[in-house]
Design a protein around this motif. Structure first.
Motif, short mmCIF file in Angstrom:
data_model
loop_
_atom_site.label_atom_id
_atom_site.label_comp_id
_atom_site.label_asym_id
_atom_site.label_seq_id
_atom_site.Cartn_x
_atom_site.Cartn_y
_atom_site.Cartn_z
N MET B 1 0.85 -1.20 0.00
CA MET B 1 0.00 0.00 0.00
C MET B 1 0.88 1.25 0.00
O MET B 1 1.80 1.34 0.81
N ARG B 2 0.64 2.17 -0.93
CA ARG B 2 1.53 3.32 -1.11
C ARG B 2 1.02 4.52 -0.31
O ARG B 2 -0.17 4.84 -0.34
N VAL B 3 1.96 5.16 0.37
CA VAL B 3 1.59 6.26 1.27
C VAL B 3 2.39 7.50 0.90
O VAL B 3 3.57 7.40 0.56
N VAL B 4 1.74 8.69 0.98
CA VAL B 4 2.47 9.96 0.93
C VAL B 4 2.38 10.56 2.33
O VAL B 4 1.29 10.66 2.91
N LEU B 5 3.54 10.95 2.87
CA LEU B 5 3.57 11.50 4.23
C LEU B 5 3.96 12.98 4.16
O LEU B 5 4.99 13.33 3.57
N THR B 17 7.56 7.15 9.67
CA THR B 17 8.15 6.36 8.59
C THR B 17 8.43 4.93 9.07
O THR B 17 8.06 3.96 8.42
N HIS B 18 9.07 4.84 10.26
CA HIS B 18 9.35 3.51 10.81
C HIS B 18 8.08 2.73 11.02
O HIS B 18 7.98 1.55 10.63
N LEU B 19 7.10 3.39 11.64
CA LEU B 19 5.85 2.72 11.98
C LEU B 19 5.18 2.16 10.72
O LEU B 19 4.77 1.00 10.69
N LEU B 20 5.12 3.00 9.68
CA LEU B 20 4.43 2.58 8.47
C LEU B 20 5.20 1.47 7.77
O LEU B 20 4.60 0.48 7.31
N GLU B 21 6.54 1.59 7.72
CA GLU B 21 7.34 0.56 7.05
C GLU B 21 7.25 -0.77 7.80
O GLU B 21 7.19 -1.83 7.19
N ASP B 22 7.24 -0.68 9.14
CA ASP B 22 7.11 -1.90 9.94
C ASP B 22 5.82 -2.64 9.63
O ASP B 22 5.73 -3.85 9.79
N HIS B 23 4.79 -1.88 9.24
CA HIS B 23 3.51 -2.52 8.97
C HIS B 23 3.29 -2.74 7.49
O HIS B 23 2.15 -2.89 7.04
N GLY B 24 4.36 -2.71 6.72
CA GLY B 24 4.27 -3.12 5.33
C GLY B 24 3.75 -2.08 4.36
O GLY B 24 3.34 -2.40 3.26
N PHE B 25 3.78 -0.80 4.80
CA PHE B 25 3.38 0.25 3.85
C PHE B 25 4.60 0.65 3.04
O PHE B 25 5.74 0.55 3.51
N GLU B 26 4.33 1.16 1.83
CA GLU B 26 5.42 1.64 0.99
C GLU B 26 5.30 3.16 0.92
O GLU B 26 4.24 3.68 0.58
N LEU B 27 6.39 3.86 1.26
CA LEU B 27 6.32 5.32 1.28
C LEU B 27 6.65 5.86 -0.11
O LEU B 27 7.80 5.79 -0.56
N ALA B 28 5.64 6.37 -0.79
CA ALA B 28 5.86 6.89 -2.14
C ALA B 28 6.58 8.22 -2.08
O ALA B 28 7.43 8.53 -2.93
N ALA B 29 6.27 9.05 -1.10
CA ALA B 29 6.93 10.35 -0.97
C ALA B 29 6.81 10.82 0.47
O ALA B 29 5.79 10.59 1.12
N VAL B 30 7.87 11.46 0.95
CA VAL B 30 7.83 12.09 2.27
C VAL B 30 8.17 13.56 2.06
O VAL B 30 9.27 13.88 1.61
N VAL B 31 7.24 14.46 2.34
CA VAL B 31 7.45 15.89 2.04
C VAL B 31 7.26 16.72 3.29
O VAL B 31 6.69 16.26 4.29
N GLU B 32 7.77 17.99 3.22
CA GLU B 32 7.76 18.84 4.42
C GLU B 32 6.92 20.10 4.29
O GLU B 32 6.65 20.74 5.28
N THR B 33 6.55 20.48 3.06
CA THR B 33 5.82 21.74 2.92
C THR B 33 4.49 21.52 2.21
O THR B 33 4.30 20.50 1.54
N GLY B 34 3.61 22.51 2.36
CA GLY B 34 2.29 22.43 1.76
C GLY B 34 2.33 22.27 0.24
O GLY B 34 1.72 21.34 -0.31
N PRO B 35 3.04 23.16 -0.48
CA PRO B 35 3.09 23.04 -1.94
C PRO B 35 3.66 21.69 -2.40
O PRO B 35 3.13 21.07 -3.33
#
Lengths: 628, 219
Positions: B1-5, B17-35
């Motif tokens: 399952m793909r996640v954007v954080l 990130t750790h929590l989601l990866e531990d539960h088998g999620f795939e992080l498609a993108a990790v971003v820090e700002t609204g835009p």
């Protein structure tokens, strides 16, 4: 004057013998001093402290000579010139508004400023300049009398004649006068030296010597002449103001009037400064504060009155013109500029002119005597006429009671706005810091504790229980922080602004609350927070006391004020004198010059109207009306 | 399952990130700002997005606005919004399009990772996850007119209602309350009858109906 007692015996004879030599030496030193005037002036201007200090040795020597030869003590007048330069943080040294890498540069510059501001330096310079012309002839007089007398006595050797006995007699008289008067003349020179080189200005009054008084009166007449010249300048500026007024008001050259007024204010301020400096009158500046720069509205325009302008320039000119036109000090200044030349002419110039007139029209010794008498009278009266003139100036140039109050009010309003602004900014900062700091860390701690619990699995149940308890504690801490933040500065206010924060209040309220709003832009944070908490209090009041079913809240911005009405359909009869809630709202609003109006007839409805002066800014708009 | 954080705080970004990866999620993108968040959502179209409300550059509600904007572009894009505080106003805005796939939780909820991951999966599958805090606020702000039917509910029924409003399925409610499935169904039927609501088969519509009921209380 404590010149010591008259010397007797051997020392007196010694003084008699040495006086002519000493006089010549003093005159020679005076002439040498004249040569040093130019180097000293150059050294002062270029900040060469060492040179100034070296030249200073001459006046110091003269002071010592005055003490030992003339028996006139002259107290050392110099300010201490050494000043250590301490390094600021970063290892740099400060002088004025600049920082220097080396301490010696800063110290030299500070020393140069100190020495050039030392009044004793100016006195030295003046004395070096004047002594050769006034002091030296006095000092050299004994030697000159003796020399001329000896020449007279010896003249029959070359040119014998019928009058040679008379010449010899005259020569003998001259020599004896030179010898006898020597010590007195040297003493007189000492007084002359002290006149310039002593510290501070001698106190006015009967104790001062007549020549000092005369000198001061001459100075006063000079000052009066300067003031008369300035008065004429003022007349020119007044005319300029009137012309500028015509151009500004009739021909549309808006900025010229304010400029002309500001220029003439500088002259008037110079006059105030001169009067203060001369110890004649201490007149404070009466002018109102200049208007603030125009603020760009949410629609990109600059408002002046009810007109919108595309740029900031014209509104700022218009505001400046209104500022100078509405300030009573402008008109009082103008009146003063126009009338001052007349008063100055009558009080200051008139007496001097009359002396001249007497001298010119009444020829002969009688006329000369009369002119002399008149000049004496003018000199004598000069300080008093100047004082009368100063008093008259104070009458128009001093701030009126109203303008003193206005300035005070302005100052208080500014400092209060600063204080509340600082406070609001601080609260907002606390909210942000908690959000990004403590709250975030607590969440991270909770996550780590949960991970620890997971790792432990079924082993070590006590450790797991402890971790779970710690996690529960960080949860509780987060709950407490949340309720704390809501009381300090609601997050939704920081995130969404006033209108949505009020909507949130409406949603959380058990009564049916409708919110309508028309705000083009955002209110500044201190005002927004004040409005938020006031509305919150009003809602609490409605719920507690009115028995209402519905509450209507309306927010809008009109005529430079945020106007919020909170109306409920309750039983009414709210009394501002009794309700602590209403008094609380009043107190909140009062901090921002806001007003609360309570209309609550028995049977309802109750309407609270709050008005907060404020300017809306930023482009973010919130316009909508709806049912919540 | 793909996640954007979308999260600007380093500590939480790392933890999530750790929590989601531990539960088998795939992080498609990790971003820090609204835009960045908005463009990542539109580009990756993840199965679920985890979004912090307050993000740079303005540190106001950038994250929320980005999530709403993305859902306008991609209707029903599952978004789980995380915040240090919950506001009914934001909950309403998130639920306004009535499409489900919405979560709104306090950040503290990540402490209970199983329930949290369960919420993420529920949102990803088009369900709803409302924070208990939001639901309790809804109960507290009930007007007297609509509070009366609520008063007719038993304590148990109120508890079931609150859990339904949080978006939980019957199975989850029965597990949580240690009741049998049929007992929960019976409670639900009784609640809907007392509140005069039409019983819906879909969990998601049930949530919306319950929340609408609680919200409309003031009309």
């Amino acid at each position: 004057m404590s010149d010591g007692t008259r010397p007797h015996g051997a020392s007196w004879r010694r003084a008699l013998r040495l006086a002519p030599v000493r006089g010549v030496a003093l005159a020679a030193l005076g002439a040498a001093g004249l040569l040093l005037v130019l180097p000293m002036a150059v050294a002062l201007l270029s900040g060469a402290v060492g040179t100034v200090l070296r030249i200073r040795r001459l006046p110091v020597l003269r002071r010592r000579l005055a003490a030992s030869w003339s028996r006139v003590e002259i107290p050392g007048p110099y300010l201490p010139h050494s000043s250590e330069a301490r390094a600021r943080e970063g290892g740099l040294y400060r002088y004025g508004r600049r920082l220097y890498a080396s301490g010696s540069t800063a110290r030299r510059k500070r020393g140069a400023r100190k020495i050039s501001r030392d009044p004793a330096t100016a006195r030295d310079l003046w004395w070096l300049l004047l002594d050769p012309f006034v002091g030296a002839p006095v000092a050299v007089l004994p030697a000159a009398l003796i020399g001329a007398g000896l020449a007279g006595v010896a003249s029959p050797l070359w040119h014998a004649g019928p009058g040679s006995a008379f010449v010899v007699g005259l020569g003998l008289a001259s020599v004896s006068t030179g010898i006898a008067a020597g010590p007195s003349l040297i003493r007189l020179h000492g007084y002359w030296t002290r006149l310039f080189l002593r510290a501070g200005v001698p106190a006015a009054g009967g104790g001062t010597r007549w020549w000092l008084r005369l000198w001061r009166q001459v100075q006063t007449v000079g000052a009066a002449c300067l003031l008369c010249a300035l008065a004429v300048c003022g007349l020119v500026l007044a005319a300029l103001q009137l012309i500028a007024a015509v151009f500004s008001l009739v021909f549309g050259l808006v900025p010229v009037l304010a400029q002309a007024v500001l220029v003439s204010r500088r002259l008037v301020n110079l006059w105030r400064e001169l009067l203060r400096h001369g110890g004649l009158a201490d007149i404070a500046e009466p002018y109102r504060q200049p208007p603030p720069a125009p603020v760009q509205g949410a629609d990109g325009h600059y408002a002046y009155g009810r007109t919108l302008h595309p740029g900031p320039l014209l509104p700022s000119w218009l505001a400046a013109r209104r500022w100078v036109l509405t300030d009573p000090a402008t008109w009082r200044d103008l009146l003063w500029l126009l009338t001052n030349p007349v008063v100055a002419a009558v009080l200051l110039l008139g007496p001097m002119a009359s002396v001249l007139a007497i001298g010119l029209w009444w020829s002969g010794p009688a006329g000369f005597a009369a002119a002399l008498l008149a000049a004496g009278a003018v000199l004598r009266a000069a300080p008093y006429t100047l004082r009368v003139q100063a008093r008259w100036c104070a009458l128009l140039l001093a701030p009126t009671e109203r303008s003193v109050l206005a300035r005070r009010v302005h100052q208080l309003a500014t400092t209060r706005a600063e204080a509340t602004g600082v406070q609001a900014a601080e609260l907002l900062r606390i909210e942000r810091d908690l959000h990004d700091g403590a709250q975030t860390r607590l969440v991270a701690i909770g996550m780590s504790l949960r991970a620890i619990e997971k790792r432990l699995g079924s082993e070590q149940p006590e450790l797991r229980a402890m971790a779970a308890e710690a996690r529960e504690n960080s949860s509780a801490a987060l709950r407490e922080l949340r309720s704390l933040v809501r009381g300090v500065h609601p997050p939704v206010l920081a995130e969404r602004g006033l209108v949505d924060a009020v909507r949130t209040l409406a949603l959380a309220h058990p009564l049916t609350v409708e919110v309508t709003a028309d705000l083009q832009g955002r209110a500044q944070m201190p005002v927004a927070a004040c409005a938020y908490f006031s509305v919150s209090e009003a809602l609490t009041n409605s719920a507690k006391h009115s028995g209402a079913q519905r509450v209507m809240i309306d927010l809008r911005h009109r005529a430079g004020a945020l106007r919020i009405t909170v109306t409920d359909d309750g039983r009414g009869g709210a009394d501002p004198a009794l309700g602590s809630g209403i008094r609380g709202i009043q107190r909140r609003l009062a901090t921002f010059d806001g007003l609360l109006d309570v209309a609550s007839p028995p049977g309802g409805p109750t309407t609270l109207t709050m008005e907060l002066p404020c300017v809306l800014s930023s482009a973010r708009t919130s316009t909508s009306s709806g049912k919540d | 399952m793909r996640v954007v954080l979308g999260e600007d705080q380093y500590l939480l970004r790392k933890g999530l990130t750790h929590l989601l990866e531990d539960h088998g999620f795939e992080l498609a993108a990790v971003v820090e700002t609204g835009p960045d968040l908005l463009s990542a959502l539109l580009q990756h179209r993840p199965d679920v997005a985890l979004v912090d409300v307050r993000l740079p550059p303005t540190f106001t509600d950038e994250g929320l606005q980005a999530a709403l904007a993305a859902r306008r572009e991609v209707p029903g894009l599952p978004v789980l919004v995380l915040s240090q505080h919950v506001e009914q106003l934001y909950a309403r805005e998130l639920l306004a399009d009535g499409r489900g796939g919405i979560g709104y939780l306090l950040k503290d909820r990540v402490f209970d990772d199983d329930t949290f991951i369960d919420s993420v999966r529920r949102v990803a599958s088009g369900g709803t996850a409302m924070d208990p805090e939001v639901v309790s606020q809804l109960f507290q702000s009930m007007g007297p007119a609509r509070a009366q039917p609520l008063a007719a509910l038993t304590a148990r029924e109120r508890e079931v209602l609150a859990l339904m409003a949080e978006g939980r399925s019957n199975a989850a409610i029965s597990e949580r309350m240690s009741l049998s499935d049929s007992a929960v169904s019976k409670h639900a039927a009784s609640i809907f009858a007392k509140l005069d609501l039409v019983q819906s088969t879909s969990d998601n519509r049930r949530v919306l109906a319950v929340i609408a009921y609680l919200n409309s209380s003031r009309a």
